[in-house]
Design an enzyme around this catalytic site. Structure first.
Site, mmCIF file in Angstrom:
data_model
loop_
_atom_site.group_PDB
_atom_site.id
_atom_site.type_symbol
_atom_site.label_atom_id
_atom_site.label_comp_id
_atom_site.label_asym_id
_atom_site.label_seq_id
_atom_site.Cartn_x
_atom_site.Cartn_y
_atom_site.Cartn_z
ATOM 1 N N THR A 128 -22.104 26.252 13.169
ATOM 2 C CA THR A 128 -23.450 26.690 12.810
ATOM 3 C C THR A 128 -23.410 27.970 12.003
ATOM 4 O O THR A 128 -22.493 28.781 12.116
ATOM 5 C CB THR A 128 -24.317 26.932 14.064
ATOM 6 O OG1 THR A 128 -23.696 27.922 14.883
ATOM 7 C CG2 THR A 128 -24.522 25.643 14.838
ATOM 8 N N ASN A 153 -25.450 31.329 11.800
ATOM 9 C CA ASN A 153 -26.319 32.073 12.710
ATOM 10 C C ASN A 153 -27.141 33.099 11.944
ATOM 11 O O ASN A 153 -26.599 33.850 11.125
ATOM 12 C CB ASN A 153 -25.475 32.780 13.774
ATOM 13 C CG ASN A 153 -24.663 31.805 14.593
ATOM 14 O OD1 ASN A 153 -25.209 30.855 15.147
ATOM 15 N ND2 ASN A 153 -23.356 31.999 14.645
ATOM 16 N N GLU A 209 -29.651 29.083 14.919
ATOM 17 C CA GLU A 209 -28.330 28.518 14.663
ATOM 18 C C GLU A 209 -28.512 27.219 13.890
ATOM 19 O O GLU A 209 -29.133 26.275 14.398
ATOM 20 C CB GLU A 209 -27.595 28.247 15.976
ATOM 21 C CG GLU A 209 -27.286 29.515 16.764
ATOM 22 C CD GLU A 209 -26.500 29.222 18.035
ATOM 23 O OE1 GLU A 209 -25.508 29.913 18.278
ATOM 24 O OE2 GLU A 209 -26.914 28.302 18.764
#
Length: 290
Positions: free
Chosen positions: A186, A188, A237
């Site tokens: 992911t 962030n 995320e």
């Protein structure tokens, strides 16, 4: 001129009124921080739909030539309406025409309104257009109405009032890197200082604004505190489908297209991964025609 939080369709009508007023460069005058933010107590919950970066990006998409972010401080807050018009609009910016919404207020203690500005324009030599408030017959388009829709997970209702998907813009930060271990790396992003939409999982459209991976992508995102890992501070995320690039430090614009489900704590990591698989499949279906 206005706060333009969210840059919803009502704000766009003000911008369009300014664009139509005369053949001249189009500018937006706004304030940073938001005046409501300046006067709010320190423990007041965040209310802004957009940070300054996101607002600037949206206004640029609308063809605004110049953005004037006036520093809102005690000096500016204390100006009488006539002093603001004379010193800031005329002497400072040299405006020829100003468009505002019908609910516009300005000057010390909000003592001036759109009619006040029109009278001062006649006196000081600039034109004023007052754009009417707009809506769909059931709700008046406003930043407040957009906040309510987002807080209830109604991303498509928010889009209808905004005229665009609600977006969260900002830099990609280093996180705990758990997503990579789960098979879902992911990007962030911080959401500090922003009004939080309903916490949970979203189908998202992602614009990478900077760096070698610039472009538009599709994905799924988690907005919240990560209850599976006892998180405390909300963040965003974003998992971009079929993407292997490095985005650390780059700037993203993430559009919340549809709310899939609330956050949840699962009995095991395997159960979490199975749910993430279902979330991703559903997001791909929703975004297939986007």
């Amino acid at each position: 001129m206005g706060n333009f939080d969210g840059v919803h369709l009502g704000h766009r009508s003000v911008i369009d009124a300014a664009r139509a007023a005369l053949d001249a460069p189009l500018g937006v005058i706004t304030f940073e921080p938001h005046p409501r933010e300046f006067f709010a107590p320190a423990d007041h919950p965040p209310f802004r739909l957009m940070n300054a970066e996101s607002r600037a990006n949206r206004l640029a998409r609308l063809g605004v030539d110049h953005l004037y972010e006036l520093p809102f401080d005690a000096v500016l807050a204390g100006l009488a309406p006539e002093d603001f018009a004379r010193e800031v609009l005329v002497r400072g910016l040299g405006v020829r025409h100003v468009a505002v919404g019908a609910d516009f207020c300005f000057g010390c203690k909000r003592s001036g309104n759109a009619a006040t500005l029109a009278a001062l324009g006649r006196e000081l030599g600039f034109g004023v257009t007052i754009a009417p408030l707009i809506g769909d017959g059931t709700v008046e388009y406003s930043s407040t109405a957009v906040r309510v829709a987002l807080a209830e997970g109604r991303a498509r209702d928010a889009e209808r009032m905004l005229g665009h998907w609600h977006r969260i813009d900002g830099a990609v930060l280093h996180g705990d890197k758990r997503g990579r271990d789960l098979g879902y790396p992911t990007a962030n992003m911080a959401v500090d200082g922003l009004h939080l939409p309903a916490l949970g999982i979203y189908a998202v459209l992602v614009d990478v604004l900077t760096g070698p991976e610039r472009g538009s992508y599709k994905g799924v995102a988690s907005l919240g505190v990560r209850p599976m890992f006892d998180g405390k501070r909300p963040n965003l995320e974003v998992h971009i489908f079929d993407f292997n690039g490095d985005l650390y430090g780059e700037h993203l614009s993430v559009a919340l297209v549809e709310y899939l489900r609330p956050e949840a704590k699962f009995d095991s990591l395997d159960a979490l991964i199975e749910q993430m698989d279902r979330d991703s499949a559903r997001a791909r279906d929703i975004l297939a025609t986007r």
